[in-house]
Write an enzyme that holds these catalytic residues in place. Structure first.
Site, PDB file in Angstrom:
ATOM      1  N   ARG A  79      -6.049  19.531  14.997  1.00  0.00           N
ATOM      2  CA  ARG A  79      -5.793  18.177  15.511  1.00  0.00           C
ATOM      3  C   ARG A  79      -6.495  17.930  16.843  1.00  0.00           C
ATOM      4  O   ARG A  79      -6.837  16.804  17.173  1.00  0.00           O
ATOM      5  CB  ARG A  79      -4.290  17.954  15.741  1.00  0.00           C
ATOM      6  N   ASP A 131      -5.429   8.399   1.762  1.00  0.00           N
ATOM      7  CA  ASP A 131      -6.011   9.272   0.734  1.00  0.00           C
ATOM      8  C   ASP A 131      -5.611   8.695  -0.630  1.00  0.00           C
ATOM      9  O   ASP A 131      -6.220   7.730  -1.084  1.00  0.00           O
ATOM     10  CB  ASP A 131      -5.474  10.687   0.989  1.00  0.00           C
ATOM     11  N   GLY A 135      -0.376  12.690  12.392  1.00  0.00           N
ATOM     12  CA  GLY A 135      -1.834  12.565  12.395  1.00  0.00           C
ATOM     13  C   GLY A 135      -2.410  11.413  13.196  1.00  0.00           C
ATOM     14  O   GLY A 135      -3.514  11.507  13.721  1.00  0.00           O
ATOM     15  N   ASP A 193      -3.944   7.794  10.313  1.00  0.00           N
ATOM     16  CA  ASP A 193      -5.185   8.545  10.475  1.00  0.00           C
ATOM     17  C   ASP A 193      -6.069   8.398   9.243  1.00  0.00           C
ATOM     18  O   ASP A 193      -7.265   8.164   9.349  1.00  0.00           O
ATOM     19  CB  ASP A 193      -4.896  10.036  10.777  1.00  0.00           C
ATOM     20  N   PHE A 236     -11.709  17.242   2.229  1.00  0.00           N
ATOM     21  CA  PHE A 236     -10.738  17.410   3.301  1.00  0.00           C
ATOM     22  C   PHE A 236     -11.409  17.326   4.669  1.00  0.00           C
ATOM     23  O   PHE A 236     -12.465  17.907   4.898  1.00  0.00           O
ATOM     24  CB  PHE A 236     -10.034  18.755   3.140  1.00  0.00           C
ATOM     25  N   ASP A 244      -5.082  17.355  10.655  1.00  0.00           N
ATOM     26  CA  ASP A 244      -4.870  18.801  10.684  1.00  0.00           C
ATOM     27  C   ASP A 244      -5.106  19.463   9.337  1.00  0.00           C
ATOM     28  O   ASP A 244      -5.102  18.819   8.289  1.00  0.00           O
ATOM     29  CB  ASP A 244      -3.431  19.108  11.089  1.00  0.00           C
ATOM     30  N   LYS A 265     -10.263   7.491   2.308  1.00  0.00           N
ATOM     31  CA  LYS A 265     -10.853   8.279   1.211  1.00  0.00           C
ATOM     32  C   LYS A 265     -10.799   7.409  -0.034  1.00  0.00           C
ATOM     33  O   LYS A 265      -9.951   7.585  -0.900  1.00  0.00           O
ATOM     34  CB  LYS A 265     -10.005   9.537   0.987  1.00  0.00           C
TER      35      LYS A 265
END
Ligand code: IMP
Ligand code: MG
Length: 203
Positions: free
Chosen positions: A180, A118, A59, A115, A167, A174, A146
């Site tokens: 991507r 989360d 990512g 990237d 998301f 991706d 996030k």
């Protein structure tokens, strides 16, 4: 010539990826402006010794490529790879290493480039692995955070954007390996989900 032929890409307000609707969240100029700011901050913070940027595959590769070109001091690059989500939209929380770093980072300044953070479990795992090599310093640059989903306390030194717990795809991120190559970042259109995300991710 080349300069005259350049046309900025059209920005679609809504796209469909693997049958799900995503809407524009961060357009390319906004992303690049922020990445430039992060590059400038890193350049200021490492005036003496070249840091090694460690990109987390897959990512982070686009963010890393842009970030590195906004860094004006010497720097090196290497990569590691962790197991992925597969096609799920919710983190499984289980992580393992698929590709180790090649560089010798002992006594070096290291910046992990991600990237998105989360749950934070991947980054926690990465930091613990890299600490074992005894770097001189260890920092994190993540394009997205996030923050509502993060379950562990992490030192996030360079954060591009704090994003809601939905998301996102594009600019390296991706959904089941697709999306991507989108130049902007798109967010799942909540109004169009069936509330079944958790089930999809918790297999
Ligand atoms: P974490 O371990 O839950 O923090 O997950 C981190 C990794 O999951 C990131 O490096 C991404 O590859 C992936 N990921 C987390 N959220 C998203 C998202 O919204 N879109 C795409 N990939 C994501
Ligand atoms: Mg990743």
């Amino acid at each position: 010539m080349l300069k005259d032929a350049y046309q900025p890409a059209e920005i679609e307000p809504v796209i469909v990826c693997r049958g799900e609707r995503f809407r524009l969240y961060l357009d390319e100029p906004t992303i690049l402006h922020r990445v430039q700011e992060l590059g400038e901050a890193i350049s200021r913070d490492y005036p003496d010794e070249p840091p090694i940027l460690i990109g987390v595959l897959n990512g982070a590769f686009i963010f890393l490529a842009d970030l590195m070109r906004y860094i004006t001091v010497d720097c090196e690059v290497d990569f590691l790879k962790l197991s992925s989500y597969g096609a799920a939209k919710v983190s499984s929380g289980r992580v393992y290493e698929l590709k180790k770093i090649d560089a010798d980072i002992r006594n070096r300044h290291v910046i992990v480039v991600e990237d998105i953070v989360d749950t934070g479990l991947s980054m926690e795992y990465i930091l613990n692995r890299l600490k074992a090599y005894e770097p001189k310093s260890l920092r994190v640059a993540t394009l997205l955070h996030k923050y509502e989903a993060t379950r562990v306390d992490l030192p996030l030194d360079y954060v591009g954007f704090r994003v809601p717990n939905l998301f996102v795809i594009g600019y390296g991120l991706d959904y089941g390996q697709l999306g991507r190559n989108l130049r902007s970042i798109y967010i799942l259109d909540e109004a169009c989900t069936d509330g079944d995300d958790q089930a999809k991710g918790s297999k």
